[in-house]
Scaffold this motif. Structure first.
Motif, mmCIF file in Angstrom:
data_model
loop_
_atom_site.group_PDB
_atom_site.id
_atom_site.type_symbol
_atom_site.label_atom_id
_atom_site.label_comp_id
_atom_site.label_asym_id
_atom_site.label_seq_id
_atom_site.Cartn_x
_atom_site.Cartn_y
_atom_site.Cartn_z
ATOM 1 N N UNK A 57 7.181 -64.527 34.339
ATOM 2 C CA UNK A 57 7.784 -64.892 33.050
ATOM 3 C C UNK A 57 8.630 -63.762 32.486
ATOM 4 N N UNK A 58 8.158 -62.530 32.595
ATOM 5 C CA UNK A 58 8.933 -61.393 32.103
ATOM 6 C C UNK A 58 10.236 -61.241 32.886
ATOM 7 N N UNK A 59 10.178 -61.497 34.180
ATOM 8 C CA UNK A 59 11.389 -61.441 35.007
ATOM 9 C C UNK A 59 12.403 -62.490 34.537
ATOM 10 N N UNK A 60 11.930 -63.696 34.330
ATOM 11 C CA UNK A 60 12.826 -64.790 33.923
ATOM 12 C C UNK A 60 13.450 -64.566 32.548
ATOM 13 N N UNK A 61 12.748 -63.833 31.685
ATOM 14 C CA UNK A 61 13.225 -63.632 30.316
ATOM 15 C C UNK A 61 13.969 -62.311 30.134
ATOM 16 N N UNK A 62 14.250 -61.611 31.247
ATOM 17 C CA UNK A 62 15.112 -60.435 31.196
ATOM 18 C C UNK A 62 14.443 -59.119 30.861
ATOM 19 N N UNK A 63 13.133 -59.011 30.993
ATOM 20 C CA UNK A 63 12.423 -57.777 30.651
ATOM 21 C C UNK A 63 12.477 -56.736 31.762
ATOM 22 N N UNK A 75 2.313 -63.546 27.041
ATOM 23 C CA UNK A 75 3.145 -62.927 28.070
ATOM 24 C C UNK A 75 3.556 -63.931 29.145
ATOM 25 N N UNK A 76 2.942 -65.099 29.168
ATOM 26 C CA UNK A 76 3.396 -66.126 30.102
ATOM 27 C C UNK A 76 4.558 -66.929 29.514
ATOM 28 N N UNK A 77 4.871 -66.678 28.243
ATOM 29 C CA UNK A 77 6.018 -67.299 27.577
ATOM 30 C C UNK A 77 6.610 -66.294 26.590
ATOM 31 N N UNK A 78 7.115 -65.161 27.096
ATOM 32 C CA UNK A 78 7.606 -64.105 26.201
ATOM 33 C C UNK A 78 8.960 -64.470 25.600
ATOM 34 N N UNK A 79 9.325 -63.788 24.518
ATOM 35 C CA UNK A 79 10.671 -63.990 23.973
ATOM 36 C C UNK A 79 11.705 -63.390 24.930
ATOM 37 N N UNK A 80 12.947 -63.752 24.737
ATOM 38 C CA UNK A 80 14.016 -63.126 25.500
ATOM 39 C C UNK A 80 14.035 -61.631 25.218
ATOM 40 N N UNK A 81 14.263 -60.845 26.226
ATOM 41 C CA UNK A 81 14.319 -59.395 26.041
ATOM 42 C C UNK A 81 15.611 -59.012 25.339
#
Length: 92
Positions: free
Chosen positions: A40-46, A10-16
């Protein structure tokens, strides 16, 4: 209408594929992973402005939220605490 369960770092999740309406986070207690996971979730669009985030951590863990989030509620049950979070709005 649908659920997407991810078992990932979860500190490096896939793009949402799309922002979630509801996010549950339960990192290992005492591992200091909750804030890095939220960022990380914020940065990846979750997240989106209306996303509700339910975060679980140890009852005695201190939490300094990222600036983009605001705590809406906190409940303690035994060794756990559940923190309800949402995006900070201009009126918060």
């Amino acid at each position: 209408d649908s659920v997407d369960i991810r078992d990932c770092d979860v500190t490096n999740p896939p793009l949402a594929p799309a922002p979630a309406d509801l996010v549950f986070l339960d990192p290992p207690y005492g591992a200091d992973l909750l804030v890095p996971a939220l960022e990380a979730l914020e940065k990846r669009g979750w997240h989106k402005d209306s996303t509700l985030i339910v975060a679980e951590c140890g009852a005695n863990e201190a939490l300094t939220l990222p600036d983009f989030l605001v705590e809406r509620d906190r409940r303690r049950y035994g060794a756990a605490q559940f923190i309800l979070l949402s995006h900070r709005m201009p009126t918060d």
